[in-house]
Design a protein around this motif. Sequence first.
Motif, PDB file in Angstrom:
ATOM      1  N   LEU A 168       4.915   7.871   4.413  1.00 13.81           N
ATOM      2  CA  LEU A 168       6.206   8.375   4.897  1.00 13.81           C
ATOM      3  C   LEU A 168       6.762   7.482   6.001  1.00 13.81           C
ATOM      4  O   LEU A 168       7.952   7.141   5.995  1.00 13.81           O
ATOM      5  N   VAL A 169       5.903   7.091   6.935  1.00 12.67           N
ATOM      6  CA  VAL A 169       6.354   6.238   8.048  1.00 12.67           C
ATOM      7  C   VAL A 169       6.851   4.899   7.515  1.00 12.67           C
ATOM      8  O   VAL A 169       7.919   4.407   7.912  1.00 12.67           O
ATOM      9  N   ILE A 170       6.089   4.297   6.604  1.00 13.64           N
ATOM     10  CA  ILE A 170       6.459   2.978   6.078  1.00 13.64           C
ATOM     11  C   ILE A 170       7.776   3.025   5.327  1.00 13.64           C
ATOM     12  O   ILE A 170       8.712   2.252   5.601  1.00 13.64           O
ATOM     13  N   PHE A 171       7.903   3.952   4.372  1.00 11.25           N
ATOM     14  CA  PHE A 171       9.071   3.940   3.497  1.00 11.25           C
ATOM     15  C   PHE A 171      10.306   4.568   4.133  1.00 11.25           C
ATOM     16  O   PHE A 171      11.425   4.170   3.811  1.00 11.25           O
TER      17      PHE A 171
ATOM     18  N   GLY B 109      10.063  -8.265   7.649  1.00 10.53           N
ATOM     19  CA  GLY B 109       8.869  -7.460   7.869  1.00 10.53           C
ATOM     20  C   GLY B 109       8.364  -6.792   6.595  1.00 10.53           C
ATOM     21  O   GLY B 109       8.301  -7.407   5.528  1.00 10.53           O
ATOM     22  N   LEU B 110       8.026  -5.510   6.727  1.00 13.71           N
ATOM     23  CA  LEU B 110       7.535  -4.751   5.578  1.00 13.71           C
ATOM     24  C   LEU B 110       8.570  -4.661   4.472  1.00 13.71           C
ATOM     25  O   LEU B 110       8.244  -4.620   3.290  1.00 13.71           O
ATOM     26  N   GLN B 111       9.824  -4.631   4.877  1.00 12.45           N
ATOM     27  CA  GLN B 111      10.919  -4.573   3.896  1.00 12.45           C
ATOM     28  C   GLN B 111      10.873  -5.791   2.978  1.00 12.45           C
ATOM     29  O   GLN B 111      10.979  -5.666   1.747  1.00 12.45           O
ATOM     30  N   ALA B 112      10.682  -6.977   3.549  1.00 14.87           N
ATOM     31  CA  ALA B 112      10.612  -8.201   2.753  1.00 14.87           C
ATOM     32  C   ALA B 112       9.336  -8.268   1.934  1.00 14.87           C
ATOM     33  O   ALA B 112       9.315  -8.855   0.845  1.00 14.87           O
ATOM     34  N   LEU B 113       8.254  -7.658   2.445  1.00 14.37           N
ATOM     35  CA  LEU B 113       6.978  -7.687   1.733  1.00 14.37           C
ATOM     36  C   LEU B 113       6.988  -6.762   0.517  1.00 14.37           C
ATOM     37  O   LEU B 113       6.497  -7.121  -0.556  1.00 14.37           O
ATOM     38  N   LEU B 114       7.562  -5.561   0.673  1.00 15.93           N
ATOM     39  CA  LEU B 114       7.478  -4.543  -0.378  1.00 15.93           C
ATOM     40  C   LEU B 114       8.628  -4.593  -1.383  1.00 15.93           C
ATOM     41  O   LEU B 114       8.466  -4.149  -2.516  1.00 15.93           O
ATOM     42  N   GLU B 115       9.776  -5.125  -0.986  1.00 15.57           N
ATOM     43  CA  GLU B 115      10.929  -5.128  -1.886  1.00 15.57           C
ATOM     44  C   GLU B 115      10.652  -5.867  -3.200  1.00 15.57           C
ATOM     45  O   GLU B 115      10.948  -5.327  -4.288  1.00 15.57           O
ATOM     46  N   PRO B 116      10.075  -7.092  -3.188  1.00 11.69           N
ATOM     47  CA  PRO B 116       9.794  -7.759  -4.469  1.00 11.69           C
ATOM     48  C   PRO B 116       8.825  -6.972  -5.349  1.00 11.69           C
ATOM     49  O   PRO B 116       8.967  -6.952  -6.575  1.00 11.69           O
ATOM     50  N   LEU B 117       7.848  -6.302  -4.715  1.00 14.36           N
ATOM     51  CA  LEU B 117       6.880  -5.514  -5.476  1.00 14.36           C
ATOM     52  C   LEU B 117       7.549  -4.304  -6.115  1.00 14.36           C
ATOM     53  O   LEU B 117       7.307  -3.993  -7.292  1.00 14.36           O
ATOM     54  N   ILE B 118       8.401  -3.628  -5.364  1.00 20.27           N
ATOM     55  CA  ILE B 118       9.110  -2.455  -5.893  1.00 20.27           C
ATOM     56  C   ILE B 118      10.027  -2.858  -7.042  1.00 20.27           C
ATOM     57  O   ILE B 118      10.069  -2.203  -8.089  1.00 20.27           O
ATOM     58  N   VAL B 119      10.745  -3.956  -6.861  1.00 23.42           N
ATOM     59  CA  VAL B 119      11.660  -4.427  -7.907  1.00 23.42           C
ATOM     60  C   VAL B 119      10.885  -4.826  -9.158  1.00 23.42           C
ATOM     61  O   VAL B 119      11.295  -4.515 -10.288  1.00 23.42           O
ATOM     62  N   ALA B 120       9.743  -5.500  -8.966  1.00 26.53           N
ATOM     63  CA  ALA B 120       8.933  -5.922 -10.119  1.00 26.53           C
ATOM     64  C   ALA B 120       8.407  -4.717 -10.889  1.00 26.53           C
ATOM     65  O   ALA B 120       8.471  -4.679 -12.129  1.00 26.53           O
TER      66      ALA B 120
END
Length: 364
Positions: free
Chosen positions: A143-146, A163-174
């Motif tokens: 919850l804190v992260i997203f 930060g975390l936004q740049a790290l997780l965005e490609p994974l979520i999109v993939a």
Amino acid sequence: MSQSRNKTISHFAKAFFAMLFLLVGFSANAVAAEHDSEEEGVDLKEMIFGHTGDAYEWHITTIGETPISIPLPCILYGQNGLDVFCSCNFGHEGHRVEYNGYKIAEEGNNAGKIIEVATGERPWDFSITKNVLSLFISCTLLLVIFLSIAKKYKENPRSKPTGLQALLEPLIVALHDDIIKPSIGKNYKKFSTYLLTAFFFIFLNNILGIIPIFPGGANLTGNIAVTLVLATLTFILTNFRGTKEYWLELIWPDVPVWLKAPIPLMQFIEIMGVFIKPIALCVRLFANMFAGHTMVLILIGLIFIFGQMSAVAGGAISVLSVLLITFMSLLECLVCFIQAYVFTMLSAIFIGMGQVEGHEEKHK
């Protein structure tokens, strides 16, 4: 730019391996603190199931003969009605005592569980155990992260991810574009939230499970009850949100008539498949995560088993065990991601199989 990038990668690699060896050291020290005894041999079975199983306290380490642990609340409904008390009232491992008509069983089918002293039966148990606390911690972290990432998107929708936004965005999109969307079809939006949540929930708990220090160390995804709930959610979404064409194919599949009447052979196979798929999901995730933890603990246990034979054998096997533990830890990091990915991919495929379109819709 290339030199700067190489330096960054080099620093990251050094930090990663330093943390890895630190975690290996913590793992070995934690086991050694609990099982270092000159008089008694190491009970490998007890060590494995003690570290991978659930508990009413969160063991941190042992200093001398004093265990350091976090007591957790016990919430019971039994012979005395509703009882709420701290698990520290039962003493600690190796020195268990009775409290208020209850005790923690040390043997039998209810070993490790709270039972009533008078009857030997289990009360209704709603206690906050180690796995439950780990579940709360992982959900809070998610919850804190997203929510923090969502807040950044809301405040600056056109800004560059950091930060975390740049790290997780490609994974979520993939995951969204390469797995969920093509596997499910036009109704993918109804199920993408669950599938992405399942992926990150499994991945985070897999990672926490291989970290031997608090708040890690709980084998949540290696608990079949947790994987059963996740598989049941996929089962519900697949079948209760399935189209009428999906159910028609189960009842009257598109095969030669002699395979489905008068003996409903294909119908039986199709119905069995409905239940086998979630069972496979459940067992695959549980078995892979449990096996990984077990292998690491066995390699640590070998150090103490050979050490009791002779100092030379203990020293020789220690070097080999540490090298194998390091390799297994690296492999576990990869398995953490692979198992979350496989569960999400198979869930998307199974849900997509339930979204069968009619011939008119396909034609359109």
